[in-house]
Design a protein around this motif. Sequence first.
Motif, short mmCIF file in Angstrom:
data_model
loop_
_atom_site.label_atom_id
_atom_site.label_comp_id
_atom_site.label_asym_id
_atom_site.label_seq_id
_atom_site.Cartn_x
_atom_site.Cartn_y
_atom_site.Cartn_z
N ILE A 264 0.82 -1.22 0.00
CA ILE A 264 0.00 0.00 0.00
C ILE A 264 0.85 1.26 0.00
CG2 ILE A 264 -1.64 1.36 1.36
CD1 ILE A 264 -3.02 -1.25 2.14
N GLU A 265 1.79 1.36 0.91
CA GLU A 265 2.61 2.58 0.99
C GLU A 265 3.41 2.84 -0.28
OE1 GLU A 265 6.02 4.63 3.84
OE2 GLU A 265 4.83 2.97 4.60
N PRO A 266 4.12 1.81 -0.83
CA PRO A 266 4.83 2.05 -2.09
C PRO A 266 3.88 2.44 -3.23
CG PRO A 266 5.60 0.03 -1.06
CD PRO A 266 4.40 0.49 -0.29
N LEU A 267 2.68 1.89 -3.25
CA LEU A 267 1.71 2.26 -4.28
C LEU A 267 1.23 3.70 -4.09
CD1 LEU A 267 -0.33 -1.07 -4.43
CD2 LEU A 267 1.01 -0.09 -6.31
N GLN A 268 1.12 4.14 -2.84
CA GLN A 268 0.79 5.54 -2.59
C GLN A 268 1.87 6.47 -3.13
OE1 GLN A 268 0.23 5.22 1.66
NE2 GLN A 268 -2.03 5.25 1.49
N ASP A 269 3.12 6.06 -2.94
CA ASP A 269 4.23 6.84 -3.48
C ASP A 269 4.15 6.93 -5.00
OD1 ASP A 269 5.23 7.18 -0.93
OD2 ASP A 269 6.68 5.53 -1.09
N LEU A 270 3.81 5.80 -5.63
CA LEU A 270 3.69 5.78 -7.09
C LEU A 270 2.54 6.68 -7.54
CD1 LEU A 270 4.57 4.65 -9.85
CD2 LEU A 270 3.03 2.72 -9.45
N ALA A 271 1.44 6.65 -6.82
CA ALA A 271 0.29 7.48 -7.18
C ALA A 271 0.65 8.97 -7.10
CB ALA A 271 -0.89 7.17 -6.25
N ARG A 272 1.52 9.35 -6.14
CA ARG A 272 1.92 10.75 -6.01
C ARG A 272 2.94 11.17 -7.07
NH1 ARG A 272 1.46 9.52 -0.33
NH2 ARG A 272 3.63 8.79 -0.30
N SER A 273 3.84 10.24 -7.41
CA SER A 273 4.96 10.63 -8.27
C SER A 273 4.76 10.31 -9.75
CB SER A 273 6.25 9.94 -7.80
OG SER A 273 6.12 8.53 -7.93
#
Length: 302
Positions: A264-273
């Motif tokens: 979840i957290e790495p996917l959140q990073d991808l969604a932001r960047s």
Amino acid sequence: MPEKSVPIEERRPTIEVLRAEKDVAGLIDALGSDDGLTRQRAALALGDLAGAEAVAPLIRALGDPLTAVREAAADSLALLGPPAVGPLVELIESPEASGKYEERTVTVIGAGGRTWELETRQDLRRVYAAAILGEIGDPAAVKPLVRALRDAGDDLRYQAAGAVAKFGSGAVEPLTAVLADPDPDTRIVAAGVLGDTGDAGAVEPLVGALRDGNADVRGAAGGALIRLGGAAVEPLIAATKDADRNVRLYAAGALKYIGDPRAIEPLQDLARSGDAEEKSVAEDAIERIRTVRRGMPAPTSR
């Protein structure tokens, strides 16, 4: 008064007698019977009683016109094991090798006594050979089976793929080499089989295949990583930060279906960047993972 003559078929020993007497030669001879049930039972008995001397007759029976006889011969060859490996490998390596098991015509008797004369079929032997090698599990068969993934015959490629997957970790290295094959169809098959091995060693080459120039190969690699499940999670998380956009997208898609909350957290990073598509894929993956964690039905793919 002269004795009543007995039909030749009635004077022949039955399969039960041949089995009880361990008469391998008689059982091999029975594989040439006009009666399909006799051929089937003889093939089954040879798997229990015989050794290397039965390999060639049983391989010949892999071309029998009756499925029951072919299946019985295949089961017995798998039971015979090591003596059958070399000849079976030769069959899948060389289409001409089937000619060593001379063709013959078998008379099949049907309803009402009607008969058909059918020639045995060489192509069946190669397909059965691949499946049998997977059952025997001899490591010597791995590379020949991997090479068979390039065969022109669809049926042989399908059976070889299923057989190779049974070797698990022993198949990873030769399959990885096939990911560099110039034919994308072959690379697609290799990626799929790597996922079917269930071995963690297949994760790294499959992540590499997400960079393939062919979208179907990338899709096959992504699907294979999903099947590898937990073993693929950490490498896929790392892949969400890869310099290659395709790798990031396919990694996010695979993490969605694996459903591990660590993503979840790495996917959140991808969604932001990421760009708009990366954001959409990452958010979709997060939604699905969270929904599954709450015990709710997973949302359908967008």
